[in-house]
Design an enzyme around this catalytic site. Sequence first.
Site, PDB file in Angstrom:
ATOM      1  N   CYS A   1       2.871  -3.244   4.060  1.00  0.00           N
ATOM      2  CA  CYS A   1       2.184  -2.174   4.361  1.00  0.00           C
ATOM      3  C   CYS A   1       2.889  -1.562   5.525  1.00  0.00           C
ATOM      4  CB  CYS A   1       0.864  -2.503   4.757  1.00  0.00           C
ATOM      5  SG  CYS A   1       0.644  -3.580   6.086  1.00  0.00           S
ATOM      6  N   GLY A   2       2.370  -0.611   6.384  1.00  0.00           N
ATOM      7  CA  GLY A   2       2.456   0.049   7.635  1.00  0.00           C
ATOM      8  C   GLY A   2       3.503  -1.020   8.404  1.00  0.00           C
ATOM      9  N   THR A   3       2.805  -1.908   8.960  1.00  0.00           N
ATOM     10  CA  THR A   3       2.929  -2.969   9.854  1.00  0.00           C
ATOM     11  C   THR A   3       3.355  -4.301   9.474  1.00  0.00           C
ATOM     12  OG1 THR A   3       0.732  -3.273  10.313  1.00  0.00           O
ATOM     13  CG2 THR A   3       1.602  -1.519  11.656  1.00  0.00           C
TER      14      THR A   3
ATOM     15  N   ARG B   1       0.837 -31.135   9.247  1.00  0.00           N
ATOM     16  CA  ARG B   1       0.272 -30.012  10.107  1.00  0.00           C
ATOM     17  C   ARG B   1      -0.231 -28.987   8.762  1.00  0.00           C
ATOM     18  NH1 ARG B   1       5.466 -30.299  14.002  1.00  0.00           N
ATOM     19  NH2 ARG B   1       4.455 -32.197  15.271  1.00  0.00           N
TER      20      ARG B   1
ATOM     21  N   GLY C   1      -2.028  -5.745   8.308  1.00  0.00           N
ATOM     22  CA  GLY C   1      -3.205  -5.680   7.356  1.00  0.00           C
ATOM     23  C   GLY C   1      -3.244  -6.582   6.382  1.00  0.00           C
TER      24      GLY C   1
ATOM     25  N   HIS D   1       9.023 -24.847   8.521  1.00  0.00           N
ATOM     26  CA  HIS D   1       7.825 -25.498   9.278  1.00  0.00           C
ATOM     27  C   HIS D   1       6.572 -25.253   8.917  1.00  0.00           C
ATOM     28  CE1 HIS D   1      10.400 -25.933  13.525  1.00  0.00           C
ATOM     29  NE2 HIS D   1      11.012 -26.286  12.155  1.00  0.00           N
ATOM     30  N   ASN D   2       6.336 -24.054   8.177  1.00  0.00           N
ATOM     31  CA  ASN D   2       4.810 -23.510   7.928  1.00  0.00           C
ATOM     32  C   ASN D   2       4.772 -23.828   6.260  1.00  0.00           C
ATOM     33  OD1 ASN D   2       5.660 -21.240  10.220  1.00  0.00           O
ATOM     34  ND2 ASN D   2       4.222 -22.980  10.727  1.00  0.00           N
TER      35      ASN D   2
ATOM     36  N   ARG E   1       6.929   0.720   8.289  1.00  0.00           N
ATOM     37  CA  ARG E   1       7.051   1.537   9.326  1.00  0.00           C
ATOM     38  C   ARG E   1       7.869   1.132  10.512  1.00  0.00           C
ATOM     39  NH1 ARG E   1       0.871   4.208   8.665  1.00  0.00           N
ATOM     40  NH2 ARG E   1       1.247   5.520   6.671  1.00  0.00           N
TER      41      ARG E   1
ATOM     42  N   ASP F   1       0.655  -1.256   0.057  1.00  0.00           N
ATOM     43  CA  ASP F   1       0.120  -0.078   0.054  1.00  0.00           C
ATOM     44  C   ASP F   1       1.023   1.204  -0.071  1.00  0.00           C
ATOM     45  OD1 ASP F   1       0.946   0.229   2.675  1.00  0.00           O
ATOM     46  OD2 ASP F   1      -1.265   0.262   3.590  1.00  0.00           O
ATOM     47  N   HIS F   2       0.402   2.301   0.377  1.00  0.00           N
ATOM     48  CA  HIS F   2       1.076   3.597   0.049  1.00  0.00           C
ATOM     49  C   HIS F   2       2.186   3.628   1.300  1.00  0.00           C
ATOM     50  CE1 HIS F   2      -2.197   4.007   2.967  1.00  0.00           C
ATOM     51  NE2 HIS F   2      -1.715   4.766   3.469  1.00  0.00           N
TER      52      HIS F   2
ATOM     53  N   ARG G   1       6.945 -34.151   9.242  1.00  0.00           N
ATOM     54  CA  ARG G   1       5.832 -33.974  10.490  1.00  0.00           C
ATOM     55  C   ARG G   1       5.127 -32.571   9.951  1.00  0.00           C
ATOM     56  NH1 ARG G   1      10.531 -32.682  12.622  1.00  0.00           N
ATOM     57  NH2 ARG G   1      10.643 -30.554  13.947  1.00  0.00           N
ATOM     58  N   HIS G   2       5.842 -31.488   9.531  1.00  0.00           N
ATOM     59  CA  HIS G   2       5.435 -30.309   9.184  1.00  0.00           C
ATOM     60  C   HIS G   2       4.328 -30.222   7.903  1.00  0.00           C
ATOM     61  CE1 HIS G   2       8.376 -28.812  11.901  1.00  0.00           C
ATOM     62  NE2 HIS G   2       9.245 -29.047  11.140  1.00  0.00           N
TER      63      HIS G   2
HETATM   64  C1  RB5 Z   1      -2.099   2.571   6.457  1.00  0.00           C
HETATM   65  O1  RB5 Z   1      -2.357   4.034   7.186  1.00  0.00           O
HETATM   66  C2  RB5 Z   1      -1.793   1.499   7.465  1.00  0.00           C
HETATM   67  O2  RB5 Z   1      -2.815   1.336   8.253  1.00  0.00           O
HETATM   68  C3  RB5 Z   1      -1.467   0.327   6.626  1.00  0.00           C
HETATM   69  O3  RB5 Z   1      -0.216   0.290   6.002  1.00  0.00           O
HETATM   70  C4  RB5 Z   1      -1.018  -0.959   7.434  1.00  0.00           C
HETATM   71  O4  RB5 Z   1      -0.081  -0.605   8.558  1.00  0.00           O
HETATM   72  C5  RB5 Z   1      -2.174  -1.759   8.032  1.00  0.00           C
HETATM   73  O5  RB5 Z   1      -2.211  -2.875   8.689  1.00  0.00           O
END
Ligand code: RB5
Length: 146
Positions: free
Chosen positions: A65-67, A136, A70, A98-99, A109, A8-9, A132-133
């Site tokens: 994405c930022g984190t 699962r 999402g 494993h997965n 971010r 995303d942005h 085994r993996h």
């Molecule tokens: C965008 O502001 C932020 O919410 C998105 O990039 C992300 O971190 C969502 O999980």
Amino acid sequence: MSLVIGSDHAGFEAKQDLIAFLTKHGYKVIDKGCDSPESVDYPDFALAVSKTVQSGEAGLGILICGTGIGMSITANKVPGIRAALCTSVAHAELSRQHNDANVLCLGARLQSRGEREEITRAFLDAEFEGQRHARRVRKIHDITGC
Ligand code: RB5
């Protein structure tokens, strides 16, 4: 192996950096956008990347994405996708070993460029250990029926 990447942005700049890094290391990378730092909605890009992995057009996907949260929540709704939000090299290696994770999620971010590159390299270099993996992972697939 072909890779597919999307962001995303919030992850746009990190995506562009990572594409350059991966290309330099010989990977063919399909870019599903976004195409600028203009505000967009992460589920649209998570879905585009996930479908490209689901269809087999790309072997593995990367979402930023930022984190990374999402993107991972969304990608894991797509049948056949095992998305892993990785914040360390160990997470990246173990998610493949494993997965059998097929989509790597990163947080623009919360991670430095160097951390994203190290984590990505670890994810791409590691291999699923099976045995085994595999049992699962099959049980995960049994939940959605594919
Ligand atoms: C965008 O502001 C932020 O919410 C998105 O990039 C992300 O971190 C969502 O999980």
